[in-house]
Design a protein around this motif. Structure first.
Motif, PDB file in Angstrom:
ATOM      1  N   ALA A  20       1.687  38.024  11.710  1.00 32.51           N
ATOM      2  CA  ALA A  20       1.270  38.966  12.749  1.00 32.51           C
ATOM      3  C   ALA A  20       2.473  39.570  13.457  1.00 32.51           C
ATOM      4  CB  ALA A  20       0.359  38.266  13.746  1.00 32.51           C
ATOM      5  N   LEU A  21       3.436  38.759  13.831  1.00 32.69           N
ATOM      6  CA  LEU A  21       4.593  39.267  14.576  1.00 32.69           C
ATOM      7  C   LEU A  21       5.483  40.137  13.686  1.00 32.69           C
ATOM      8  CD1 LEU A  21       5.524  36.165  16.747  1.00 32.69           C
ATOM      9  CD2 LEU A  21       4.123  38.151  17.353  1.00 32.69           C
ATOM     10  N   ASP A  22       5.593  39.794  12.413  1.00 32.43           N
ATOM     11  CA  ASP A  22       6.357  40.630  11.485  1.00 32.43           C
ATOM     12  C   ASP A  22       5.715  41.999  11.347  1.00 32.43           C
ATOM     13  OD1 ASP A  22       6.822  41.788   8.643  1.00 32.43           O
ATOM     14  OD2 ASP A  22       8.394  40.266   8.797  1.00 32.43           O
ATOM     15  N   LEU A  23       4.396  42.034  11.160  1.00 34.12           N
ATOM     16  CA  LEU A  23       3.697  43.307  11.003  1.00 34.12           C
ATOM     17  C   LEU A  23       3.661  44.094  12.305  1.00 34.12           C
ATOM     18  CD1 LEU A  23       0.758  42.095   8.751  1.00 34.12           C
ATOM     19  CD2 LEU A  23       2.658  43.555   8.041  1.00 34.12           C
ATOM     20  N   ALA A  24       3.605  43.404  13.438  1.00 38.01           N
ATOM     21  CA  ALA A  24       3.649  44.086  14.738  1.00 38.01           C
ATOM     22  C   ALA A  24       4.973  44.823  14.907  1.00 38.01           C
ATOM     23  CB  ALA A  24       3.453  43.079  15.869  1.00 38.01           C
ATOM     24  N   ALA A  25       6.045  44.186  14.492  1.00 36.44           N
ATOM     25  CA  ALA A  25       7.357  44.811  14.596  1.00 36.44           C
ATOM     26  C   ALA A  25       7.482  46.040  13.697  1.00 36.44           C
ATOM     27  CB  ALA A  25       8.449  43.800  14.247  1.00 36.44           C
ATOM     28  N   ARG A  26       6.656  46.096  12.657  1.00 39.51           N
ATOM     29  CA  ARG A  26       6.646  47.248  11.754  1.00 39.51           C
ATOM     30  C   ARG A  26       5.711  48.346  12.253  1.00 39.51           C
ATOM     31  NH1 ARG A  26       8.172  45.468   6.156  1.00 39.51           N
ATOM     32  NH2 ARG A  26       8.801  43.283   6.326  1.00 39.51           N
ATOM     33  N   GLY A  27       4.973  48.079  13.338  1.00 41.62           N
ATOM     34  CA  GLY A  27       4.132  49.095  13.955  1.00 41.62           C
ATOM     35  C   GLY A  27       2.716  49.191  13.446  1.00 41.62           C
ATOM     36  N   HIS A  28       2.274  48.219  12.648  1.00 42.87           N
ATOM     37  CA  HIS A  28       0.911  48.264  12.114  1.00 42.87           C
ATOM     38  C   HIS A  28      -0.111  47.886  13.184  1.00 42.87           C
ATOM     39  CE1 HIS A  28       2.221  48.941   8.000  1.00 42.87           C
ATOM     40  NE2 HIS A  28       3.119  47.988   8.159  1.00 42.87           N
ATOM     41  N   THR A  29      -1.311  48.429  13.078  1.00 46.20           N
ATOM     42  CA  THR A  29      -2.423  48.040  13.934  1.00 46.20           C
ATOM     43  C   THR A  29      -2.946  46.699  13.443  1.00 46.20           C
ATOM     44  OG1 THR A  29      -3.039  50.312  14.448  1.00 46.20           O
ATOM     45  CG2 THR A  29      -4.763  48.641  14.674  1.00 46.20           C
ATOM     46  N   LEU A  30      -3.075  45.745  14.364  1.00 43.96           N
ATOM     47  CA  LEU A  30      -3.414  44.382  13.967  1.00 43.96           C
ATOM     48  C   LEU A  30      -4.747  43.944  14.541  1.00 43.96           C
ATOM     49  CD1 LEU A  30       0.028  42.586  14.389  1.00 43.96           C
ATOM     50  CD2 LEU A  30      -0.945  43.637  12.343  1.00 43.96           C
ATOM     51  N   LEU A  31      -5.544  43.310  13.697  1.00 41.55           N
ATOM     52  CA  LEU A  31      -6.777  42.648  14.089  1.00 41.55           C
ATOM     53  C   LEU A  31      -6.537  41.159  13.848  1.00 41.55           C
ATOM     54  CD1 LEU A  31      -9.252  45.017  12.200  1.00 41.55           C
ATOM     55  CD2 LEU A  31      -8.167  45.372  14.441  1.00 41.55           C
ATOM     56  N   LEU A  32      -6.394  40.403  14.931  1.00 39.50           N
ATOM     57  CA  LEU A  32      -5.983  39.010  14.819  1.00 39.50           C
ATOM     58  C   LEU A  32      -7.168  38.088  15.072  1.00 39.50           C
ATOM     59  CD1 LEU A  32      -2.533  39.147  16.643  1.00 39.50           C
ATOM     60  CD2 LEU A  32      -3.093  39.602  14.240  1.00 39.50           C
ATOM     61  N   HIS A  33      -7.392  37.183  14.137  1.00 34.09           N
ATOM     62  CA  HIS A  33      -8.490  36.231  14.251  1.00 34.09           C
ATOM     63  C   HIS A  33      -7.965  34.860  14.667  1.00 34.09           C
ATOM     64  CE1 HIS A  33     -10.180  32.644  12.273  1.00 34.09           C
ATOM     65  NE2 HIS A  33     -11.270  33.035  12.903  1.00 34.09           N
ATOM     66  N   GLY A  34      -8.763  34.180  15.491  1.00 37.21           N
ATOM     67  CA  GLY A  34      -8.510  32.791  15.827  1.00 37.21           C
ATOM     68  C   GLY A  34      -9.801  32.124  16.246  1.00 37.21           C
ATOM     69  N   ARG A  35      -9.781  30.789  16.340  1.00 36.17           N
ATOM     70  CA  ARG A  35     -10.997  30.064  16.765  1.00 36.17           C
ATOM     71  C   ARG A  35     -10.859  29.464  18.148  1.00 36.17           C
ATOM     72  NH1 ARG A  35     -10.945  24.300  15.155  1.00 36.17           N
ATOM     73  NH2 ARG A  35      -8.938  23.826  14.188  1.00 36.17           N
ATOM     74  N   ASP A  36      -9.693  29.603  18.758  1.00 37.18           N
ATOM     75  CA  ASP A  36      -9.460  29.120  20.113  1.00 37.18           C
ATOM     76  C   ASP A  36      -9.114  30.312  20.998  1.00 37.18           C
ATOM     77  OD1 ASP A  36      -7.202  28.253  22.199  1.00 37.18           O
ATOM     78  OD2 ASP A  36      -8.524  26.539  21.894  1.00 37.18           O
ATOM     79  N   ARG A  37      -9.923  30.553  22.044  1.00 32.40           N
ATOM     80  CA  ARG A  37      -9.750  31.754  22.863  1.00 32.40           C
ATOM     81  C   ARG A  37      -8.371  31.804  23.518  1.00 32.40           C
ATOM     82  NH1 ARG A  37     -11.006  36.669  23.012  1.00 32.40           N
ATOM     83  NH2 ARG A  37     -13.244  36.219  22.853  1.00 32.40           N
ATOM     84  N   ARG A  39      -5.444  30.426  22.613  1.00 27.34           N
ATOM     85  CA  ARG A  39      -4.368  30.712  21.655  1.00 27.34           C
ATOM     86  C   ARG A  39      -4.486  32.119  21.102  1.00 27.34           C
ATOM     87  NH1 ARG A  39      -3.914  25.254  18.002  1.00 27.34           N
ATOM     88  NH2 ARG A  39      -5.802  26.160  17.130  1.00 27.34           N
ATOM     89  N   LEU A  40      -5.730  32.602  20.927  1.00 24.59           N
ATOM     90  CA  LEU A  40      -5.910  33.964  20.432  1.00 24.59           C
ATOM     91  C   LEU A  40      -5.388  34.976  21.442  1.00 24.59           C
ATOM     92  CD1 LEU A  40      -6.989  35.929  18.312  1.00 24.59           C
ATOM     93  CD2 LEU A  40      -9.248  35.730  19.387  1.00 24.59           C
ATOM     94  N   ASP A  41      -5.749  34.804  22.694  1.00 21.48           N
ATOM     95  CA  ASP A  41      -5.262  35.728  23.726  1.00 21.48           C
ATOM     96  C   ASP A  41      -3.739  35.709  23.802  1.00 21.48           C
ATOM     97  OD1 ASP A  41      -7.859  36.389  24.319  1.00 21.48           O
ATOM     98  OD2 ASP A  41      -7.976  35.170  26.137  1.00 21.48           O
ATOM     99  N   ALA A  42      -3.146  34.534  23.614  1.00 27.21           N
ATOM    100  CA  ALA A  42      -1.687  34.416  23.698  1.00 27.21           C
ATOM    101  C   ALA A  42      -0.999  35.178  22.569  1.00 27.21           C
ATOM    102  CB  ALA A  42      -1.277  32.943  23.674  1.00 27.21           C
TER     103      ALA A  42
END
Length: 273
Positions: A20-37, A39-42
Motif C-alpha cells: 500500500a505505501l509503495d503504491l501510494a508513493a507512486r500516486g495510485h488510488t488505493l482501496l485498502l481492506h482490513g478486519r480491524d477498524r 489498524r485500517l484507519d491508521a
C-alpha cells in the motif's frame, strides 16, 4: 504507467501495508481492506500522507458473507477497479495443532487463503472487466502441499502449516483456472511467492525466524501490478521475479476440476462461462 485504482486485501500490516505505501508513493488510488477498524484507519491515514486518494474497506474474510458484502460495496462505490491484490492471509498460527473454522464452518486457512479470494474475484468481475485491462495478483507461497481430496479440510492429522501450504496450492490452482476462463476479457490473473520468511506477524507467531524484510516481497508483487512489460501476461506462477513452475498438482487438470467443483459448491457459485 497511468494512475490506477487498486484494491489490496490485508493491507493493515506486513506485506499488505508495504504494498500500500509503495503504491501510494507512486500516486495510485488505493482501496485498502482490513478486519480491524483501528489498524485500517491508521494505514489509510499513513497512505494519505503520501498524497493519493485512499479509501478503507472493513471486512473479516473468514466470513464469506462479509466477503460478498465487501465486493458489493466496492462495486457500488467505485467507478473503476484496475487491479486487485489478494494478500490477506491466515498463516500457520500460534497454536498450529488447534484446528480453526471459518464462520461457515470451513477449515480456516482453506477459507481465508482460497475461498475468500476466489469469491472476491468473482464478486468484483463486473467492475474488473469494465475497467479492463485489469490485473489480479494472488499472493501465494513457495510452501505448497498436495491437496488430499478425501480430506480437503484436514480433519485428520491437522497442523496449521500443512493447512496453510494446501490452501496456497489451492489458490495457485484457482489462479490458473481463472486465467483460462477470463482469457480475452482483458483481466489477467497471476500468482507469486513474494519472498522467503518475511518479517511479518504470521511468520513470527508460528515461531519462525524472519529472513528478510517486508520490502523484499513488496517489489515483486508491485511489479506484477504495474510493469507494462507484463501487460497480457496471465496464468503464471512467479517465485519473486522468476516465472517458474508451481507444485505438480497445479498442472493436473483433473485435480483442478475437482477443486473448482468443490469451490463453486461451497460458495454456491455457477461456473464461469
Amino acid at each position: 504507467m497511468d494512475t490506477r485504482t487498486i484494491l489490496i486485501t490485508g493491507a493493515t500490516q506486513g506485506l499488505g501495508r508495504g504494498i500500500a505505501l509503495d503504491l501510494a508513493a507512486r500516486g495510485h488510488t488505493l482501496l485498502l481492506h482490513g478486519r480491524d477498524r483501528g489498524r485500517l484507519d491508521a494505514v489509510v491515514a499513513e497512505a494519505r500522507v503520501l498524497g493519493p486518494v485512499v479509501r478503507g474497506y472493513l471486512a473479516d474474510l473468514a466470513d464469506l458473507d462479509q466477503v460478498r458484502a465487501l465486493a458489493a460495496r466496492v462495486r457500488a462505490a467505485e467507478p473503476r477497479l484496475d487491479a486487485l491484490v489478494n494478500n490477506a492471509v491466515a498463516g500457520g498460527g500460534a497454536e498450529p495443532l488447534r484446528r480453526e473454522l471459518s464462520a461457515q464452518g470451513h477449515e480456516l486457512r482453506f477459507a481465508v487463503n482460497h475461498l475468500a479470494p476466489y469469491a472476491l474475484v468473482r464478486g468484483l468481475l463486473p467492475l474488473l472487466t469494465a475497467s479492463a485491462p485489469a490485473r489480479v495478483v494472488n499472493v501465494a507461497s513457495i510452501g505448497q502441499e498436495e491437496i488430499d481430496f478425501d480430506d480437503v479440510m484436514l480433519e485428520r492429522g491437522y497442523e496449521g502449516l500443512r493447512a496453510y501450504c494446501r490452501s496456497k496450492l489451492a489458490m495457485i490452482m484457482a489462479t490458473f483456472e481463472l486465467a483460462a476462463a477470463l482469457d480475452g476479457t482483458g483481466v489477467t490473473v497471476n500468482t507469486l511467492h513474494p519472498a522467503h520468511l518475511m518479517d511479518t506477524e504470521g511468520v513470527r507467531s508460528y515461531g519462525l525466524t524472519p529472513a528478510v524484510g517486508v520490502e523484499e516481497g513488496v517489489r515483486p508483487t508491485v511489479r506484477l501490478l504495474v510493469d507494462p512489460d507484463l501487460e497480457g501476461t496471465t496464468g503464471r506462477y512467479f517465485d519473486r521475479f522468476t516465472d517458474t513452475r508451481a507444485h505438480d498438482q497445479a498442472y493436473d487438470t483433473g485435480a483442478r476440476a475437482r477443486l473448482m467443483a468443490l469451490t463453486h459448491r461451497l460458495l454456491e457459485l455457477p461456473g464461469l462461462p
